[in-house]
Write a protein that holds these residues in place. Structure first.
Motif, PDB file in Angstrom:
ATOM      1  N   UNK A 219       1.066  -1.232   0.149  1.00 44.71           N
ATOM      2  CA  UNK A 219      -0.023   0.196  -0.209  1.00 44.71           C
ATOM      3  C   UNK A 219       1.248   0.846   0.174  1.00 44.71           C
ATOM      4  N   UNK A 220       0.709   2.408  -0.618  1.00 44.16           N
ATOM      5  CA  UNK A 220       1.156   3.771  -0.741  1.00 44.16           C
ATOM      6  C   UNK A 220       0.223   4.942   0.419  1.00 44.16           C
ATOM      7  N   UNK A 221       0.723   5.067   1.752  1.00 44.58           N
ATOM      8  CA  UNK A 221       0.084   5.715   2.181  1.00 44.58           C
ATOM      9  C   UNK A 221      -0.158   6.945   1.346  1.00 44.58           C
ATOM     10  N   UNK A 222       0.399   7.743   0.357  1.00 44.67           N
ATOM     11  CA  UNK A 222       0.692   8.478   0.144  1.00 44.67           C
ATOM     12  C   UNK A 222      -0.075   9.195  -0.451  1.00 44.67           C
ATOM     13  N   UNK A 223      -1.099   8.193  -1.249  1.00 45.29           N
ATOM     14  CA  UNK A 223      -2.193   7.998  -2.320  1.00 45.29           C
ATOM     15  C   UNK A 223      -3.244   8.768  -1.703  1.00 45.29           C
ATOM     16  N   UNK A 224      -3.037   8.576  -0.135  1.00 49.33           N
ATOM     17  CA  UNK A 224      -4.767   9.489   0.670  1.00 49.33           C
ATOM     18  C   UNK A 224      -4.293  10.400   0.767  1.00 49.33           C
ATOM     19  N   UNK A 225      -6.116  11.026   0.888  1.00 53.50           N
ATOM     20  CA  UNK A 225      -6.026  12.661   0.957  1.00 53.50           C
ATOM     21  C   UNK A 225      -7.883  12.666   1.640  1.00 53.50           C
ATOM     22  N   UNK A 226      -8.220  13.483   2.214  1.00 52.61           N
ATOM     23  CA  UNK A 226      -9.598  14.171   2.499  1.00 52.61           C
ATOM     24  C   UNK A 226     -10.274  14.876   0.916  1.00 52.61           C
ATOM     25  N   UNK A 227     -11.463  14.213   1.127  1.00 48.23           N
ATOM     26  CA  UNK A 227     -12.328  14.180  -0.043  1.00 48.23           C
ATOM     27  C   UNK A 227     -12.712  15.472  -0.113  1.00 48.23           C
ATOM     28  N   UNK A 228     -13.191  16.075  -1.512  1.00 44.36           N
ATOM     29  CA  UNK A 228     -13.335  17.557  -1.544  1.00 44.36           C
ATOM     30  C   UNK A 228     -14.864  17.274  -2.953  1.00 44.36           C
ATOM     31  N   UNK A 229     -15.395  18.432  -2.449  1.00 40.71           N
ATOM     32  CA  UNK A 229     -16.410  18.569  -3.298  1.00 40.71           C
ATOM     33  C   UNK A 229     -16.701  18.065  -4.563  1.00 40.71           C
ATOM     34  N   UNK A 230     -15.767  18.683  -4.831  1.00 43.24           N
ATOM     35  CA  UNK A 230     -15.449  17.789  -6.388  1.00 43.24           C
ATOM     36  C   UNK A 230     -15.590  15.965  -6.654  1.00 43.24           C
ATOM     37  N   UNK A 231     -15.335  15.400  -5.484  1.00 39.78           N
ATOM     38  CA  UNK A 231     -14.833  14.041  -5.542  1.00 39.78           C
ATOM     39  C   UNK A 231     -16.419  13.293  -5.139  1.00 39.78           C
TER      40      UNK A 231
ATOM     41  N   UNK B 203      -5.117   5.100   5.436  1.00 40.92           N
ATOM     42  CA  UNK B 203      -6.071   5.660   6.929  1.00 40.92           C
ATOM     43  C   UNK B 203      -4.707   4.906   8.112  1.00 40.92           C
ATOM     44  N   UNK B 204      -4.721   3.862   8.365  1.00 43.49           N
ATOM     45  CA  UNK B 204      -2.931   3.424   9.469  1.00 43.49           C
ATOM     46  C   UNK B 204      -2.265   4.134   9.489  1.00 43.49           C
TER      47      UNK B 204
END
Length: 410
Positions: A159-171, A251-252
């Protein structure tokens, strides 16, 4: 079970109290009451609902003592999918009563309002998460299993932890599409309506997390804040194995000092990919969603296309077939072919020679939506049984898999 009668508002209550729809000037009092009797986040969650045009102030009612708000409840619009059949439903949330006014029937009055409003909006059932037993007093019964939360023993490699972000309205459109695909494998499903996606993005109780790859959202989940060294990942959905691995890794890594638990959605891609990394200890206690069926005949009529699909899938002829279903205090004749309507009759304590299905009224929701089917439920309850045409009844009432997405995580 009876049809919910319209309720004229404002409605006077004993002791000089008044039940009415909420108003903008009630906002701060409702928020304070919810925060006091629930959790502080409830005040924001209520504001998001009533200030959204898809819900509005009429979705909430209050009981007032003069200018003082002393009790409140909110009705949300939902939709369940059973097979290809869509069932409009309501869900009651954000219920609170001032401690000084408890024991005066205010929640009962608010539920009467909510059920009448639900009927007026065309809902054929209500679902909810609620405190144990209490809502059984108002016609709700346990029916649909709540998924198990499993602790993560070790994060799977890759898993690549750097690919995670908080969602935005456009998502949001992409998140809705991800969940729709994830739910296709379930017999019974309830997704997030468009308005709730907006609320989830803005509220504080959970955080929407996404995995982005090459500018596209490929995975989503909801995380809870860390509490007492633990937190949860729920409603996980992913387009492929790599996206699922990146979601769990990200997430972890967001709270490495805390113990992570995953809400298990059997059959989904993340559940398959993460299987060997989760603790699969047996469920300690039963947990189920409440379901209320106000008028069985109306619901059975809506389910006729589903019944036909089940019979066709089982290779059974549907022409001129009829289901006789008794809830002891009433009975229903359900035509399984195209023409006709459900016919409701009176008390039927015993099935005749033609046979049929008998089900206690408090077990009807479990029969229609639960994980046991007619055979499993009949093995648990003496007042649920079928006579004659066993193949027909097994086809009509099989065990069901279910996945319900709700404003609050169970």
């Amino acid at each position: 079970m009876t049809v919910d009668e319209p309720l004229a508002l404002p409605c006077p209550l004993p002791g000089g109290l008044l039940l009415r729809e909420s108003r903008p000037e009630d906002l701060e009092q409702i928020g304070a009451l919810l925060a006091e009797r629930g959790v502080p986040d409830d005040a924001l969650d209520h504001r998001l609902v009533v200030q959204d045009p898809d819900a509005g102030w009429s979705s909430c009612a209050v009981v007032v003592d003069g200018d003082r708000v002393v009790s409140t409840a909110t009705l949300l619009d939902e939709e369940l999918r059973l097979g290809d059949v869509r069932l409009p439903a309501g869900q009651i949330e954000l219920v609170a009563t001032d401690e000084e006014y408890e024991g005066r029937g205010l929640v009962r009055a608010l539920l009467r309002w909510a059920h009448a409003r639900s009927a007026a909006r065309g809902h054929v059932l209500q679902v909810m998460i609620g405190i144990p037993y209490f809502y059984r007093l108002f016609g709700y019964e346990y029916a649909i299993d709540i998924p198990v939360s499993r602790s993560v023993r070790t994060a799977p490699p890759g898993g690549d932890a750097s690919a995670l972000r908080t969602a935005r309205a456009a998502d949001l459109p992409f998140l809705a599409a991800l969940q729709e695909r994830a739910q296709r494998g379930f017999d019974l499903a309830m997704g997030h309506p468009a308005a709730r996606w907006r609320w989830l993005l803005a509220h504080d109780a959970t955080t929407l997390r996404v995995v982005e790859r090459d500018g596209e959202v490929v995975a989503v989940g909801r995380t809870t804040p860390v509490d007492d060294g633990e937190f949860h990942l729920a409603e996980a959905a992913a387009d492929d194995e790599r996206a699922a691995l990146d979601l769990l890794a990200g997430v972890a890594a967001s709270a490495p000092e805390a113990r992570l638990h995953v809400v298990h959605r059997p059959g989904t891609l993340p559940a398959t990919v993460w299987h060997d990394s989760l603790d699969h200890a047996p469920r300690a206690e039963a947990e189920q969603y409440y379901v209320r069926i106000p008028e069985p005949g109306a619901l059975l009529d809506r389910l006729r296309p589903r019944f036909r699909q089940c019979l066709t899938a089982a290779g059974l002829d549907v022409a001129d077939r009829e289901l006789l279903l008794s809830t002891f205090g009433a009975h229903y004749r359900v035509p399984l072919g195209e023409p006709g309507k459900v016919v409701t009759g009176g008390t039927m304590q015993r099935l005749g020679r033609a046979g049929g299905v008998s089900v206690a009224p408090d077990q009807l929701a479990a029969l229609l939506f639960g994980p046991y089917g007619i055979e499993g439920l009949a093995g648990l309850r003496p007042d649920v049984y079928a006579r004659g045409e066993e193949e027909l009844h097994r086809a009509l009432f099989p065990p069901l898999t279910a996945d319900l997405l709700t404003y609050y995580l169970p």
